[in-house]
Design a protein around this motif. Structure first.
Motif, PDB file in Angstrom:
ATOM      1  N   SER A 128      66.874   0.631  99.165  1.00 16.63           N
ATOM      2  CA  SER A 128      65.737   0.340  98.303  1.00 16.63           C
ATOM      3  C   SER A 128      66.090  -0.432  97.048  1.00 16.63           C
ATOM      4  N   GLY A 129      67.346  -0.399  96.610  1.00 20.88           N
ATOM      5  CA  GLY A 129      67.725  -1.067  95.375  1.00 20.88           C
ATOM      6  C   GLY A 129      67.474  -0.220  94.140  1.00 20.88           C
ATOM      7  N   LEU A 130      67.250   1.075  94.322  1.00 16.86           N
ATOM      8  CA  LEU A 130      67.019   1.967  93.186  1.00 16.86           C
ATOM      9  C   LEU A 130      68.320   2.174  92.416  1.00 16.86           C
ATOM     10  N   ALA A 131      68.254   2.087  91.087  1.00 20.82           N
ATOM     11  CA  ALA A 131      69.446   2.251  90.249  1.00 20.82           C
ATOM     12  C   ALA A 131      69.479   3.620  89.572  1.00 20.82           C
ATOM     13  N   TRP A 132      68.318   4.118  89.129  1.00 21.87           N
ATOM     14  CA  TRP A 132      68.302   5.414  88.448  1.00 21.87           C
ATOM     15  C   TRP A 132      66.896   6.014  88.496  1.00 21.87           C
ATOM     16  N   ILE A 133      66.848   7.317  88.196  1.00 20.88           N
ATOM     17  CA  ILE A 133      65.589   8.052  88.069  1.00 20.88           C
ATOM     18  C   ILE A 133      65.636   8.802  86.745  1.00 20.88           C
ATOM     19  N   LEU A 134      64.577   8.690  85.973  1.00 15.63           N
ATOM     20  CA  LEU A 134      64.439   9.452  84.729  1.00 15.63           C
ATOM     21  C   LEU A 134      63.409  10.543  84.991  1.00 15.63           C
ATOM     22  N   CYS A 135      63.854  11.784  85.015  1.00 17.65           N
ATOM     23  CA  CYS A 135      63.005  12.889  85.455  1.00 17.65           C
ATOM     24  C   CYS A 135      62.197  13.502  84.310  1.00 17.65           C
ATOM     25  N   GLU A 136      60.954  13.851  84.624  1.00 19.05           N
ATOM     26  CA  GLU A 136      60.069  14.524  83.668  1.00 19.05           C
ATOM     27  C   GLU A 136      59.985  13.761  82.354  1.00 19.05           C
ATOM     28  N   TRP A 137      59.708  12.458  82.461  1.00 22.33           N
ATOM     29  CA  TRP A 137      59.578  11.635  81.258  1.00 22.33           C
ATOM     30  C   TRP A 137      58.446  10.636  81.485  1.00 22.33           C
ATOM     31  N   HIS A 138      57.568  10.480  80.520  1.00 25.86           N
ATOM     32  CA  HIS A 138      56.369   9.647  80.615  1.00 25.86           C
ATOM     33  C   HIS A 138      55.381  10.262  81.598  1.00 25.86           C
ATOM     34  N   MET A 142      75.523  19.223 108.367  1.00 28.29           N
ATOM     35  CA  MET A 142      75.512  19.564 106.952  1.00 28.29           C
ATOM     36  C   MET A 142      74.403  18.832 106.204  1.00 28.29           C
ATOM     37  N   GLY A 143      73.366  18.401 106.939  1.00 29.03           N
ATOM     38  CA  GLY A 143      72.261  17.696 106.304  1.00 29.03           C
ATOM     39  C   GLY A 143      71.594  18.514 105.224  1.00 29.03           C
ATOM     40  N   ARG A 144      71.433  19.818 105.468  1.00 28.02           N
ATOM     41  CA  ARG A 144      70.801  20.681 104.464  1.00 28.02           C
ATOM     42  C   ARG A 144      71.674  20.787 103.214  1.00 28.02           C
ATOM     43  N   VAL A 145      72.995  20.805 103.418  1.00 26.26           N
ATOM     44  CA  VAL A 145      73.913  20.896 102.274  1.00 26.26           C
ATOM     45  C   VAL A 145      73.783  19.651 101.397  1.00 26.26           C
ATOM     46  N   LEU A 146      73.693  18.469 102.032  1.00 20.60           N
ATOM     47  CA  LEU A 146      73.531  17.238 101.280  1.00 20.60           C
ATOM     48  C   LEU A 146      72.199  17.227 100.536  1.00 20.60           C
ATOM     49  N   TYR A 147      71.125  17.624 101.210  1.00 18.86           N
ATOM     50  CA  TYR A 147      69.815  17.669 100.555  1.00 18.86           C
ATOM     51  C   TYR A 147      69.864  18.581  99.331  1.00 18.86           C
ATOM     52  N   ASP A 148      70.450  19.770  99.491  1.00 16.17           N
ATOM     53  CA  ASP A 148      70.497  20.721  98.380  1.00 16.17           C
ATOM     54  C   ASP A 148      71.319  20.187  97.219  1.00 16.17           C
ATOM     55  N   ALA A 149      72.392  19.454  97.525  1.00 13.02           N
ATOM     56  CA  ALA A 149      73.221  18.884  96.451  1.00 13.02           C
ATOM     57  C   ALA A 149      72.428  17.871  95.634  1.00 13.02           C
ATOM     58  N   ILE A 150      71.651  17.017  96.316  1.00  9.93           N
ATOM     59  CA  ILE A 150      70.842  16.027  95.607  1.00  9.93           C
ATOM     60  C   ILE A 150      69.674  16.693  94.892  1.00  9.93           C
ATOM     61  N   PHE A 194      68.494  11.666  83.275  1.00 10.88           N
ATOM     62  CA  PHE A 194      68.790  10.582  84.212  1.00 10.88           C
ATOM     63  C   PHE A 194      69.528  11.109  85.437  1.00 10.88           C
ATOM     64  N   VAL A 195      69.134  10.606  86.606  1.00 10.32           N
ATOM     65  CA  VAL A 195      69.940  10.720  87.823  1.00 10.32           C
ATOM     66  C   VAL A 195      70.216   9.286  88.261  1.00 10.32           C
ATOM     67  N   THR A 196      71.472   8.892  88.264  1.00 11.95           N
ATOM     68  CA  THR A 196      71.822   7.520  88.603  1.00 11.95           C
ATOM     69  C   THR A 196      72.198   7.405  90.066  1.00 11.95           C
ATOM     70  N   ARG A 197      72.215   6.184  90.526  1.00  8.41           N
ATOM     71  CA  ARG A 197      72.664   5.918  91.899  1.00  8.41           C
ATOM     72  C   ARG A 197      74.076   6.458  92.107  1.00  8.41           C
ATOM     73  N   GLN A 198      74.926   6.306  91.078  1.00  6.22           N
ATOM     74  CA  GLN A 198      76.301   6.782  91.188  1.00  6.22           C
ATOM     75  C   GLN A 198      76.355   8.299  91.306  1.00  6.22           C
ATOM     76  N   ASP A 199      75.458   9.005  90.594  1.00  6.88           N
ATOM     77  CA  ASP A 199      75.409  10.466  90.719  1.00  6.88           C
ATOM     78  C   ASP A 199      75.146  10.880  92.162  1.00  6.88           C
ATOM     79  N   VAL A 200      74.189  10.196  92.790  1.00  9.14           N
ATOM     80  CA  VAL A 200      73.846  10.517  94.174  1.00  9.14           C
ATOM     81  C   VAL A 200      74.992  10.163  95.101  1.00  9.14           C
ATOM     82  N   LEU A 201      75.634   9.012  94.865  1.00  8.20           N
ATOM     83  CA  LEU A 201      76.762   8.610  95.708  1.00  8.20           C
ATOM     84  C   LEU A 201      77.924   9.578  95.570  1.00  8.20           C
ATOM     85  N   ASP A 202      78.158  10.077  94.358  1.00  5.51           N
ATOM     86  CA  ASP A 202      79.227  11.056  94.165  1.00  5.51           C
ATOM     87  C   ASP A 202      78.934  12.346  94.928  1.00  5.51           C
TER      88      ASP A 202
END
Length: 361
Positions: A6-16, A154-162, A202-210
């Motif tokens: 998708s090209g998403l770089a980051w998510i700012l949660c509970e803001w605006h 381990m799909g559920r484990v990945l979902y829970d981590a994110i 913030f949740v960044t693309r790098q956070d998710v990749l890590d």
């Protein structure tokens, strides 16, 4: 979940609103989500403003600098007028028919109303909350992990981590719990606290990749316990009468291959490297097949003869490899053993390696 491409770089949660999406091209999208009970009836234009927060979304769109896109998501149904508005916003055709009514509800000018509606996207094919996890695990997490280990579950484990990443960001949790105490003592000003609060959301693309990499490390390490007679790999090598020292080396080599494959596979597969590893597996399987054909001529059991032949072939193969840096014959033999454990390479006549030892002997 957001698709990897998708090209998403980051998510700012509970803001605006509920969250803000930041794209790699610098654009932003503000998102508002409104869940609705099944017996609540259709959304109407009036309800979009009274219960749906569309007026608030307009205000946040202004405050956010009029971003390119604003999204309003719901699991509820839309009445005819709302569907007409949804379709007009989606196609940017027919918006004028809604401006007169909506500008008064927004308490805004025609030009501001028009600009907002051009940015607005309404999505009402949204699953109920209780189905989010199951759908995302099946549609996104498991397919991603299976590209690294087809047997992993381990799909559920990945979902829970994110999910935990997002939950912590939504709550603005951080490691430093002392700063509010410092603030009360005058060590931090309000602006500094605000900046830190935003940063934590913030949740960044790098956070998710890590998080993805951490799970993939576990997936790559999902090798059977190294107890003789209990694993597919050991059973199949024993059946071929391969010497015990070679069996122990096989288990180590398979782990080395798992580490190599993980280190050289992008966190989110884009097709090319995955295709290269697929080609490599096909080549190795073909070499193993020819090695088995030659070794069988020496009679049963032929495991040691097959091992000598395939080691010779793998050595020659790695000398010609140009596309895989750091891949030596020992690591590539690990792929041979990985394919053995997956029942794609055999060292004897076929048998069922999943049966208890006394039945498969």
């Amino acid at each position: 979940m957001i698709k990897p491409e998708s090209g998403l770089a980051w998510i700012l949660c509970e803001w605006h609103t509920d969250y803000v999406l930041g794209w790699q091209d610098g654009a932003k999208s503000i998102v508002s989500i409104k869940s609705r009970e099944p017996d609540s009836g259709f959304w109407t234009i009036a309800r979009l403003f009274s219960d749906g927060g569309l007026g608030t979304l307009f205000e946040r769109w202004i405050e956010c600098g009029r971003p390119r896109e604003s999204r309003w998501l719901t699991n509820g149904g839309l009445d005819q007028d709302c569907r007409s508005l949804r379709d007009a916003c989606s196609s940017n055709k027919g918006i004028e028919t809604h401006i007169t009514d909506l500008k008064d509800r927004f308490k805004a000018s025609e030009s501001d109303t028009r600009a907002f509606l051009n940015s607005l996207r309404i999505y009402n094919k949204f699953p109920d909350v209780e189905h989010f996890r199951a759908l995302d695990v099946e549609n996104y997490c498991r397919p991603l992990l299976k590209s690294h280990n087809p047997t992993s579950d381990m799909g559920r484990v990945l979902y829970d981590a994110i999910y935990n990443l997002v939950a912590e960001a939504a709550a603005a949790l951080g490691e430093d719990r002392s700063e509010w105490l410092l603030a009360s003592q005058g060590s931090l000003d309000e602006f500094t606290l605000l900046q830190r609060d935003i940063q934590r959301r913030f949740v960044t693309r790098q956070d998710v990749l890590d998080a993805f990499r951490a799970i993939v490390t576990q997936v790559s390490a999902e090798l059977p316990a190294a107890v003789p007679g209990t694993t597919r790999l050991t059973k199949k090598l024993v059946k071929g009468n391969v010497v015990p020292t070679a069996i122990a080396a096989a288990r180590r080599a398979r782990r080395e291959w798992a580490q190599y494959e993980y280190a050289n596979t992008p966190p989110i597969p884009n097709g090319d490297p995955a295709a290269d590893f697929g080609r490599l597996r096909a080549i190795v399987t073909s070499e193993a097949s020819e090695s088995q054909r030659i070794a069988r001529q020496s009679g049963e059991p032929y495991g040691d003869a097959m091992l000598s032949e395939i080691q010779r072939r793998i050595g020659a193969l790695t000398r010609d490899m140009k596309d895989f840096s750091g891949l030596d014959s020992r690591v590539l033999m690990g792929l041979v053993y990985d394919l053995t454990a997956r029942c794609e390479i055999w060292w004897s006549d076929w048998f069922d390696p999943d049966l208890p030892d006394r039945e498969s002997a």
